[in-house]
Design a protein around this motif. Structure first.
Motif, PDB file in Angstrom:
ATOM      1  N   UNK A  91      34.690  42.091  42.459  1.00 41.64           N
ATOM      2  CA  UNK A  91      35.413  41.727  41.249  1.00 41.64           C
ATOM      3  C   UNK A  91      34.507  41.970  40.049  1.00 41.64           C
ATOM      4  N   UNK A  92      35.075  42.494  38.970  1.00 42.09           N
ATOM      5  CA  UNK A  92      34.294  42.812  37.773  1.00 42.09           C
ATOM      6  C   UNK A  92      34.708  41.885  36.639  1.00 42.09           C
ATOM      7  N   UNK A  93      33.723  41.376  35.939  1.00 46.26           N
ATOM      8  CA  UNK A  93      33.956  40.498  34.787  1.00 46.26           C
ATOM      9  C   UNK A  93      33.418  41.201  33.549  1.00 46.26           C
ATOM     10  N   UNK A  94      34.323  41.760  32.765  1.00 44.98           N
ATOM     11  CA  UNK A  94      33.957  42.594  31.637  1.00 44.98           C
ATOM     12  C   UNK A  94      34.035  41.814  30.327  1.00 44.98           C
ATOM     13  N   UNK A  95      33.251  42.205  29.310  1.00 49.06           N
ATOM     14  CA  UNK A  95      33.326  41.543  27.999  1.00 49.06           C
ATOM     15  C   UNK A  95      34.732  41.645  27.419  1.00 49.06           C
ATOM     16  N   UNK A  96      35.176  40.556  26.821  1.00 44.25           N
ATOM     17  CA  UNK A  96      36.511  40.521  26.238  1.00 44.25           C
ATOM     18  C   UNK A  96      37.595  40.104  27.211  1.00 44.25           C
ATOM     19  N   UNK A  97      37.242  39.975  28.503  1.00 45.68           N
ATOM     20  CA  UNK A  97      38.200  39.527  29.510  1.00 45.68           C
ATOM     21  C   UNK A  97      37.788  38.141  30.004  1.00 45.68           C
ATOM     22  N   UNK A  98      38.340  37.733  31.130  1.00 43.80           N
ATOM     23  CA  UNK A  98      38.024  36.410  31.664  1.00 43.80           C
ATOM     24  C   UNK A  98      36.584  36.377  32.181  1.00 43.80           C
ATOM     25  N   UNK A  99      35.812  35.336  31.846  1.00 43.73           N
ATOM     26  CA  UNK A  99      34.446  35.223  32.381  1.00 43.73           C
ATOM     27  C   UNK A  99      34.480  34.749  33.827  1.00 43.73           C
ATOM     28  N   UNK A 100      33.367  34.898  34.497  1.00 45.55           N
ATOM     29  CA  UNK A 100      33.296  34.487  35.901  1.00 45.55           C
ATOM     30  C   UNK A 100      33.501  32.981  36.048  1.00 45.55           C
TER      31      UNK A 100
END
Length: 382
Positions: A203-212
């Motif tokens: 799973x990837x947690x990208x800036x501007x999206x949901x944080x881990x």
């Protein structure tokens, strides 16, 4: 009486502002270019731009006479897509593969978009694409052993006490032939490249999206089942095998009616681990108007604003290409041979695909897109 004045004297006595001369400026003064500055670019005319453009969007005055090129009907105008190149109409469900969600931005019909260019990969490129690591001192000897050997060890060391049998997730058995495994990975690499995606098994947690920190199973409405210790070991074994290039015995193929599909390249037993659903994690509220047709529910929170989805539009793995069944027909339901299951792993939500029956070699993989929510339109699936 005052003496009369001459015209010259009168002019001398007149106010000074009457003799100010105004020069009308017809153009801005040209400033000399500083030394060393690049020459000014000549702008192309609109005619030159239009002549070299791939296609031009031309608005019609009236679209009331548009009909579908496949069925010939103009009904259901809200489902008619207009090609931005040829301006012909197509029903979303008449297209093959079907279009489940209205695309955002420009859209080209199959004839105007051309055929997908399938890229071939050499052995070295496949190793680099999937970041395969050789079995070395980094992995213990037990982790480099095959799943068959691991099951034999468990049987030898098992207790003689009879216990209630529980269905456990089985590790996949990769193909023994290295050349066959390279073909399987090459088919996945070609499919990901065709969609301009990167490979990711996490799973990837990208800036501007949901944080881990937002992905916590305790937020799940009604709770979430916890992955057992034995199944967690199976998961880690499968992940280690994938990192060594021992992938699941699956290959990706393109079908003109269904799009990209996944089929078994070896026989797979019931309850075999197939893949984890991966991609970018985002809040579902951010994706309400997204045209990605492969989003997967990750977390259904008690507070809807905290619900999460997995978006495999930029990153993902083979789970992205497994198709869904038509769960409105009996024939469609018979095709299902795997299921999507959500688990809590170390306090985080994860989504796994697991076989629900024995899968024969050459059989395509299907699961129910509406396993948790009856919101995905599958009535037009083949």
């Amino acid at each position: 009486m005052a003496p009369a004045t001459t015209s010259s004297a009168a002019a001398a006595a007149a106010p000074a502002h009457l003799f100010i001369r105004f020069n009308r400026r017809t153009s801005a003064p040209r400033q000399p270019s500083p030394p060393g500055s690049p020459p000014k670019k000549k702008m192309k005319s609109m005619a030159e731009i239009m002549a070299k453009a791939k296609f031009t969007v031309v608005e019609r005055g009236d679209y009331g006479d548009v009909t579908c090129e496949h069925c010939g009907s103009g009904d259901r105008s809200d489902e008619l897509l207009l090609c931005d190149k040829c301006d012909r109409g197509f029903h979303m469900k008449c297209l093959r593969p079907i279009v489940a969600i209205v695309p955002i931005g420009s859209w080209l019909c199959p004839a105007c978009s051309g055929h997908r260019r399938v890229r071939s990969f050499s052995q070295k490129k496949i190793v680099d694409f999937f970041r395969i690591q050789k079995c070395s001192d980094r992995y213990p000897k037990d982790e480099c052993a095959s799943p068959q050997d691991a099951r034999k060890r468990r049987r030898r060391s098992g207790s003689l006490v009879l216990q209630k049998r529980r269905r456990r997730i089985l590790p996949f058995v990769s193909s023994e032939d290295p050349a066959q495994r390279l073909k399987q990975m090459g088919s996945l690499a070609s499919a990901l490249t065709a969609l301009h995606m990167e490979f990711s098994d996490d799973l990837a947690y990208m800036p501007g999206m949901a944080p881990r920190s937002a992905n916590q199973s305790k937020f799940e409405d009604g709770g979430m089942q916890i992955l057992s210790k034995e199944d967690t070991e199976t998961l880690e074994l499968c992940r280690t095998m994938c990192k060594r290039g021992e992938c699941p015995p699956l290959k990706v193929a393109f079908d003109s009616h269904e799009g990209f599909t996944v089929e078994a390249d070896e026989q797979m037993k019931d309850m075999t681990f197939i893949a984890e659903y991966t991609g970018d994690v985002d809040y579902i509220k951010h994706r309400e108007n997204d045209d990605c047709d492969s989003m997967m529910t990750l977390l259904l929170a008690t507070e809807p604003s905290k619900s999460l989805v997995i978006c495999p539009d930029k990153r993902g793995n083979i789970a992205r290409f497994i198709n869904g069944i038509n769960n409105h027909t009996l024939e469609g339901k018979k095709k299902q041979n795997c299921k999507c299951v959500r688990y809590s792993v170390n306090g985080e939500c994860r989504v796994f695909l697991v076989a629900t029956r024995d899968i024969a070699k050459g059989e395509r993989l299907y699961y129910d897109y509406n396993g948790y929510e009856q919101e995905y339109p599958t009535q037009h699936f083949l």
